[in-house]
Design an enzyme around this catalytic site. Structure first.
Site, PDB file in Angstrom:
ATOM      1  N   GLU A 621     -81.868 -36.238 -10.901  1.00  0.00           N
ATOM      2  CA  GLU A 621     -80.857 -36.939 -11.889  1.00  0.00           C
ATOM      3  C   GLU A 621     -80.818 -37.516 -13.084  1.00  0.00           C
ATOM      4  O   GLU A 621     -79.554 -38.471 -13.464  1.00  0.00           O
ATOM      5  CB  GLU A 621     -79.893 -37.490 -10.534  1.00  0.00           C
ATOM      6  CG  GLU A 621     -79.014 -38.308 -10.278  1.00  0.00           C
ATOM      7  CD  GLU A 621     -77.520 -37.349 -11.111  1.00  0.00           C
ATOM      8  OE1 GLU A 621     -78.285 -36.202 -10.942  1.00  0.00           O
ATOM      9  OE2 GLU A 621     -77.036 -37.859 -11.208  1.00  0.00           O
ATOM     10  N   GLY A 623     -83.119 -38.956 -15.080  1.00  0.00           N
ATOM     11  CA  GLY A 623     -83.447 -38.840 -16.256  1.00  0.00           C
ATOM     12  C   GLY A 623     -84.715 -38.216 -16.070  1.00  0.00           C
ATOM     13  O   GLY A 623     -85.212 -37.567 -15.229  1.00  0.00           O
ATOM     14  N   VAL A 625     -88.808 -36.563 -16.334  1.00  0.00           N
ATOM     15  CA  VAL A 625     -90.038 -37.109 -15.175  1.00  0.00           C
ATOM     16  C   VAL A 625     -91.362 -36.215 -16.647  1.00  0.00           C
ATOM     17  O   VAL A 625     -90.679 -35.204 -16.904  1.00  0.00           O
ATOM     18  CB  VAL A 625     -90.085 -35.908 -14.552  1.00  0.00           C
ATOM     19  CG1 VAL A 625     -91.455 -35.714 -13.192  1.00  0.00           C
ATOM     20  CG2 VAL A 625     -88.683 -35.845 -13.503  1.00  0.00           C
ATOM     21  N   ASP A 736     -82.576 -33.087   3.317  1.00  0.00           N
ATOM     22  CA  ASP A 736     -82.410 -32.544   2.025  1.00  0.00           C
ATOM     23  C   ASP A 736     -83.770 -31.165   2.223  1.00  0.00           C
ATOM     24  O   ASP A 736     -84.102 -31.282   0.571  1.00  0.00           O
ATOM     25  CB  ASP A 736     -81.918 -32.876   0.539  1.00  0.00           C
ATOM     26  CG  ASP A 736     -81.250 -31.838  -0.360  1.00  0.00           C
ATOM     27  OD1 ASP A 736     -81.277 -30.814  -0.047  1.00  0.00           O
ATOM     28  OD2 ASP A 736     -81.766 -32.294  -1.871  1.00  0.00           O
TER      29      ASP A 736
HETATM   30  P1  AMP Z   1     -87.070 -35.148  -8.963  1.00  0.00           P
HETATM   31  O1  AMP Z   1     -85.895 -35.863  -9.505  1.00  0.00           O
HETATM   32  O2  AMP Z   1     -88.177 -35.414  -8.421  1.00  0.00           O
HETATM   33  O3  AMP Z   1     -85.955 -33.822  -8.184  1.00  0.00           O
HETATM   34  O4  AMP Z   1     -87.867 -33.553 -10.783  1.00  0.00           O
HETATM   35  C1  AMP Z   1     -87.429 -33.310 -10.766  1.00  0.00           C
HETATM   36  C2  AMP Z   1     -88.848 -32.148 -11.334  1.00  0.00           C
HETATM   37  O5  AMP Z   1     -89.662 -33.149 -11.897  1.00  0.00           O
HETATM   38  C3  AMP Z   1     -89.022 -31.396 -10.388  1.00  0.00           C
HETATM   39  O6  AMP Z   1     -88.494 -30.426 -10.016  1.00  0.00           O
HETATM   40  C4  AMP Z   1     -90.676 -31.081 -10.682  1.00  0.00           C
HETATM   41  O7  AMP Z   1     -91.085 -29.986 -11.412  1.00  0.00           O
HETATM   42  C5  AMP Z   1     -90.761 -32.037 -11.005  1.00  0.00           C
HETATM   43  N1  AMP Z   1     -91.575 -32.946 -10.405  1.00  0.00           N
HETATM   44  C6  AMP Z   1     -91.032 -34.453 -10.109  1.00  0.00           C
HETATM   45  N2  AMP Z   1     -92.217 -35.276  -9.549  1.00  0.00           N
HETATM   46  C7  AMP Z   1     -92.923 -34.140  -9.466  1.00  0.00           C
HETATM   47  C8  AMP Z   1     -94.685 -34.542  -9.249  1.00  0.00           C
HETATM   48  N3  AMP Z   1     -95.384 -35.023  -8.757  1.00  0.00           N
HETATM   49  N4  AMP Z   1     -95.119 -33.845  -9.678  1.00  0.00           N
HETATM   50  C9  AMP Z   1     -95.325 -32.520 -10.593  1.00  0.00           C
HETATM   51  N5  AMP Z   1     -94.667 -32.637 -11.090  1.00  0.00           N
HETATM   52  C10 AMP Z   1     -93.202 -33.263 -10.091  1.00  0.00           C
END
Ligand code: AMP
Length: 974
Positions: A621, A623, A625, A736
């Site tokens: 949301e 930015g 990752v 969630d």
């Molecule tokens: P989020 O904002 O936490 O939903 O992260 C967005 C996407 O980034 C997730 O759906 C994962 O595909 C990837 N992601 C987030 N955190 C991690 C992590 N610790 N290791 C690998 N992929 C991640």
């Protein structure tokens, strides 16, 4: 005694009635039978008795007659030959047959005529030959006829006289005629005997019957009796009143009047009236006359077994030996199943031996450990072992024993090597002061038990100044999480009393019970030197800082309590099992006035120079990752995920972004995504977490249908449940939980992530505004949370049920293409998702439990973890597959509209299953009628161009469903 007496009486009575046997006559003289001249002496020689020869039916008889009636004074003697007396006979019977003529037939001519004669006897020890002297005879009787003979027809009279007592070796009979007309047709001299007989297995000799006489007998061959058999012989020669207790010997049975050897294959174990019995089970066939049947090879009799018992085999080993750690210290229970072979015995018992083994050898566990009810003679297949040491592995050997075990060379046993397996951490009772200074205290403590080698406990130490002000009912503590059972606490005030308490944390962060409060005092400062300003300033600053900290912590704790209540905290009965435990609580970042203080309370600030971004792996949301690396002194470069905050953010957005780190930083659990730290002091704020190679769980599973076996899927679910249990223990409600918010690492370990405060509102595309204004991921959310925002760990359990479904369905979208509205309607009408294909029945049952409408009836995460552990320990429990009905996958109650009728066109059918994108591909492949559709096979569907496994499944299932027109939706309803 009375009974025996009565029996004897009956016995005697019956024998008296039935055993009276015919007497036997022993003849000493039989005039008629001799058939020759008898040589009896007559006196006077010429004028008295004379011998007459008569032929009757061709047989010559000799009779004596006399008829000297003319003159009176007759004295005519007839003397028999010497008759030997048989020893033992003191009386004999003399039977006479004779004819006496009627004197009247002689008319008046014979005045001297008589109609009687006399019987005499003379005893002698030797035959005196012809030396006849009347004076030696004594009269026995006058013999008178019953009928006299008058005409030609002879009237024969018979008279028997008993003669005795006799004592000499023999005797003569004399017949004196005194003037009668007599014919002596027959003289028979005899005595009676009771004939030799066998009565009730006793033999009695022939016995002269001259008076009632008791006779001793003997048991027949192969029979014995304690008392001498006895019987009575009557004067009439009859046996009466036998008294016999003879019984056949072991190996013999009574057959008529004899004891016969048991036939081969039969036996009789003792002296008794019993019959021989067939040899019992598991014995060798016996020879003739056997008193026992020997056991077959491998079978035995216990010393206490009677010879009539079957032979039995020693028991085999006990089965399924398992152990279970019991509550309380140092106790475990062993269970096992009875052996397969019990040898048919009822005296089965068990014994248990405990050993401590390494690779090379074993030693006995010693006296210290105790067995309840004991180590031997156990009747039930279980024993409780106590006083065990928690860090040792014990080897228990269980043996089944019976009365015949001692005869067998082999002693089969079951063995288990086990250790105490505590889910609860140990207690800490004492805290010791190791060292102190004016500003520090060094403390140590010992847990009640040592952890097993592979587990390291952590400890939570809480402390505060003793005289610290309390605000209302809130006491503020400082909390330290420690890996070791000792600590040095710095930054304390001199000469000040501090209160400490410690508890251990289990491997999953589960807390043990607290030690009692311990008080320790820092040492006083050395006397301050005048002008030592820096020290005074330091102390003053330090004092103010501590007071500030205490005040802030107090405020925070109060807010936290309020917050805990809002989140359905400890007063919620759903948490009742943990109510008594002082839980480490999650603290909502919102309770801090300044979020920047909150973040630095829980999170490490990372120097941007140690972080290197490598590649974008996702978009959140706030930015992008990135995947990246972090240099850690001593650990080298570790892979990390870096969440960034896009440029142009507002302060509110920055705080929301960082709040996820403030929350994540409070958690430490193998199934919760681990926060390495944050970068806040840099222009672009970043959150750095451990890197999860396989990304989000839902995407990881999609398209892997059937690749991952159910056991592994259940293992992943177990991990998620353990993480959620930890969160619920911390009083954190996720709100969630969904497969998209679970991350998977290279070892397929699942970790719960996505903790942003605004995550449901902003971040999650699944979020939908409800009538009350909140944004909620409808498909994953429990009805009470949708209806009135009752978010609790129980609503997280509902979401966990949906995650279970997502995992077992390999990332399939819950409720497929149903709209949120349709989903809510279906749930309210008590419909639930059907079991995914190939889903173990136990797992589907657990899902249904998570989806119980009444939230308090749903299992807790603790229950779920325990249940999944149990399934994983016995993989066969995953073998039964839940009923799967492909039709319900397609035609949901509110979307189908299907009444089983055929679709009019392929396009209409594809539309009905939301697969219209393949209309053209079907047309291109020439599939234009439903008949053609029904004939499609898997490969055909793939050749048409359907590649995605989910689509493939959907189309294939629909065809299956169409083939069965009588579809029902029962699986879906609960
Ligand atoms: P989020 O904002 O936490 O939903 O992260 C967005 C996407 O980034 C997730 O759906 C994962 O595909 C990837 N992601 C987030 N955190 C991690 C992590 N610790 N290791 C690998 N992929 C991640």
């Amino acid at each position: 005694m009375e009974l025996r007496g009565l029996n004897l009486f009956l016995f005697l009575f019956i024998n008296r009635v039935f055993l009276s046997l015919q007497s036997k006559e022993q003849v000493l003289l039989d005039m008629r039978a001799s058939g020759s001249e008898l040589g009896w002496l007559t006196s006077p020689y010429e004028n008295g008795w004379e011998i007459v020869q008569t032929v009757v039916n061709g047989t010559l008889f000799y009779t004596y007659s006399v008829c000297s009636i003319e003159t009176t004074e007759q004295d005519n003697w007839l003397r028999t030959t010497f008759i030997q007396r048989r020893p033992g006979t003191s009386r004999v019977s003399v039977e006479l047959s004779f004819v006496v003529r009627d004197c009247n037939t002689f008319g008046g001519a014979s005045v001297a005529c008589k109609e009687t004669f006399n019987l005499f006897i003379s005893e002698a020890d030797a035959d005196v030959g012809t030396n006849f002297r009347k004076g030696q005879f004594r009269k026995v009787a006058t013999i008178a006829p019953d009928e006299v003979t008058q005409g030609r027809v002879l009237k024969v009279n018979t008279e028997t006289k008993t003669v005795g007592p006799l004592s000499k070796k023999g005797f003569y009979l004399g017949f004196q005629d005194v003037g009668a007309c007599v014919a002596l047709l027959s003289v028979r001299v005899y005595y009676k005997t009771c004939p030799s007989t066998v009565q009730s297995l006793a033999v009695f000799p022939e016995t002269v019957a001259d008076a009632l006489r008791e006779v001793e007998g003997a048991c027949i061959e192969n029979a014995v009796s304690q008392a001498t058999p006895r019987i009575y012989c009557t004067a009439e020669g009859k046996w009466v009143v036998p008294m016999v207790q003879c019984q056949c010997l072991a190996g013999y049975e009574a057959t008529g009047d004899s004891c016969q050897a048991c036939k081969p294959g039969y036996f009789k174990p003792s002296v008794s009236n019993d019959l021989c019995q067939v040899c019992p089970d598991n014995t060798k066939p016996s020879a003739s006359g056997a008193s026992e049947c020997l056991c077959e090879e491998g079978f035995f009799r216990a010393p206490s077994d009677p010879p009539t018992s079957a032979c039995s085999a020693p028991p085999s080993a006990p089965r399924d030996l398992t152990s279970m750690t019991l509550p309380g210290e140092g106790k475990l229970q062993l269970f096992w199943s009875p052996p397969l072979v019990t040898g048919g015995r009822s005296d089965l018992m068990y014994s248990v031996v405990c050993k401590l083994c390494d690779e090379a050898s074993c030693i006995p566990c010693g006296e210290k450990i105790r067995f309840e009810p004991g180590p031997t003679n156990l009747q039930d297949p279980t024993v409780v072992v106590s006083d065990l040491d928690s860090h040792l592995n014990y080897t228990f050997t269980v043996e089944a024993q019976s009365g015949v075990s001692q005869f067998s060379a082999e002693r089969p046993t079951a063995t288990i090597t086990t250790a105490l397996d505590y889910t609860d951490p140990p207690k800490v009772t004492e805290i010791h002061l190791a060292d102190r200074s004016p500003t520090s205290l060094s403390l140590s403590w010992t847990p009640t038990r040592r952890p097993p080698a592979h587990i390291n406990h952590r400890y939570e130490l809480m402390y505060r100044r003793k005289d610290d002000s309390t605000e209302g009912d809130v006491t503020t503590y400082k909390v330290l999480i420690l890996d070791k059972s000792f600590v040095q606490i710095d930054g304390l005030l001199p000469a000040t009393t501090y209160t400490f308490r410690v508890h251990a944390l289990g491997p999953e962060g589960n807390p043990g019970s607290y030690s009692a409060d311990h008080e320790f005092i820092t040492s006083p400062l050395a006397a301050p030197q005048f002008g030592n300003k820096p020290t005074m300033v330091m102390v003053a600053v330090f004092g103010v800082a501590v007071i500030l900290l205490v005040v802030v912590a107090g405020l925070l704790l109060r807010k936290r309590r309020l917050n805990a209540r809002r989140r359905g905290g400890p007063e919620d009965p759903y948490f009742s099992s943990d109510q008594h435990k002082p839980l480490k609580m999650y603290i909502d970042p919102h309770t801090y006035e300044d979020p920047n203080i909150a973040i630095h309370k829980f999170v490490t600030e990372i120097d941007p120079s140690v972080i290197g971004k490598q590649k974008v792996i996702g978009v959140g949301e706030f930015g992008e990752v990135f995947r990246g690396v972090m240099k850690i002194p001593g650990r080298g470069e570790v892979p990390v995920a870096i969440k960034t905050l896009k440029p142009g953010y507002s302060e509110k957005q920055r705080q929301d972004f960082l709040s996820e780190a403030t929350i994540m930083g409070q958690f430490s659990h193998p199934n919760i995504i681990h926060l390495e730290g944050v970068i806040t002091k840099f222009k672009h704020a970043m959150i750095v977490t451990e890197y999860m190679e396989n990304g989000a769980l839902d995407t990881h599973l999609k398209g892997r249908d059937g690749e991952i076996p159910p056991y592994q899927l259940v293992g992943m679910l177990r991990g998620i449940a353990a993480g959620m249990k930890y969160l619920s223990d911390m009083n954190y409600v996720h709100r969630d939980l969904a497969a998209r918010n679970v991350l998977v690492n290279g070892n397929l370990e699942c970790k719960v992530s996505d903790f942003g405060l605004s995550r449901v509102l902003e971040d999650d595309a699944e979020g939908t505004y409800t009538t009350r204004g909140g944004k909620i991921p409808i498909r994953w959310t429990a009805p009470e949370a949708i209806a009135y925002r009752k978010f609790t760990s129980a609503s997280d359990v509902w979401s966990f049920g949906i995650v279970m479904w997502e995992v077992m369905a390999f990332g399939e979208r819950p409720y497929w293409d149903m709209s949120n509205h349709e989903v809510m309607k279906a749930i309210n009408e008590n419909f639930r998702l059907p079991a995914p294909m190939d889903c173990p029945s136990t797992i589907y049952q657990l899902m249904l439990q998570c989806w119980l409408h009444e939230r308090l009836k749903r299992p807790r995460f603790l229950d779920i973890v325990n249940f999944l552990d149990k399934l994983l320990k016995s993989p066969e429990s995953l073998k039964t597959i839940a009923d799967f009905d492909p039709r319900v996958s397609i035609r949901l109650p509110s979307t189908s509209g299907g009444d089983g009728t055929m679709f009019r066109s392929v396009a209409e059918w594809l539309e009905s299953i939301k697969m219209s994108q393949y209309k053209e591909s079907f047309a291109r492949a020439g599939i234009t009628t439903m008949e053609q559709v029904l004939a499609l096979r898997h490969e055909d569907i793939r050749n048409i161009g359907v590649r995605l496994p989910g689509h493939m499944k959907r189309i294939a299932y629909s065809i299956l469903g169409l083939k069965d027109e009588t579809s029902s939706l029962s699986v879906f309803a609960v």
